[in-house]
Design a protein around this motif. Sequence first.
Motif: not given
Length: 377
Positions: A234-239
């Motif tokens: 749900k929250y993970a993103k590039p970086g």
Amino acid sequence: MTAMLLATAMGASAGSDANGQPPYRFDFGDGPVAPSYIGVRAEDAYTPEKGYGFNTPEHMSNVPASGTGTDSDAVRFLQFGTKSTNTFNVDLKLGLYRISVTLGNTSRATVAAEGVYQVLNLTGNNATDAFEIPITDGQLNLLVTEGKAGTAFTLSALEIKRVSPKPETSPTIWVGGDSTVASYYPLATSAQGGWGQLLADHVDLRAHQVRNIATGGQIARGFRDGGQLETIVKYAKPGDLFLLEMGINDTNPKNETTEAQFKEIMRDMVRQVAATGARPVLVTPQGRATDFNAEGVHSATGRWYRRATLALAQEENVALVDLNVLSSAYFTQIGREATLELYMPGDSLHPNRAGAAELARLVAEDLERQQIRVAAH
């Protein structure tokens, strides 16, 4: 209007955000309300005019708690579950918020918000922890839910502070795993430790936050299907990084997971997280304290489906921290007796706080060796 009412209830406060919004502090239960807190009883329903309250107060009750001040009373959630509508709601501006929670009397409980897990398996009366959450729809919806069947799920106090007007989580190191990785409470003084709990001591916290989603007894299938992976996706993103250690409990016959099945479940999790733009990193579990041979060499390379994890890392072209081998080298260096002192008394599997700190150090150092930057430079 709602923000004005909440701010008026709070009064001017040190620690206001850049826009002058003070933190919102709530004291739950039917006892005296602590200074600078908003009192909330179980029967206090949410209204738009007030801007906070319980969505279904008929499923809440007031209960005592063992602490003092805000911690002397609490509310108990009688209906719960990550998708439950029995939530405490607070109207908030869009932004990123730091949520600090204090539970009441409970043996093990988990905090959920926005329909997913946030902090897992807090233990002990008046346990405290905090997490960051982006608010994108103008309202926080939070509840305390099941960490262990049959126990009470209570909330004594809550502090909400906006840390950014941008509703996006800070760069995050997500950690998944079992009891050798999980957090133990009180976080600063627990006798037992998991390396995910102590990892933040080796991370540049100006550049990353650490979110430990590991829980005791967990297997790969349970982590994927039981809601923990859902939080990360749900929250993970590039970086972001996702450190995943599994295998100890998967090898137990009662969990009916073959090595081939384990490998494919782990592959699925790696791919789901990679699809968010975050970077998965596989970690192999350390061995038992007693895995020494007659020559005093520690080795556990045959344990915990390690071969499947190594093969998966190569097949999916993801980084691997071979903590199994790294920890064995360290244990061999310090010897049998010193190794036993890094584990809980009478327990050859679970590290104590000092042992968890050493494992966290080994993980962080190996990430740095692979030029996966986590430490301050």
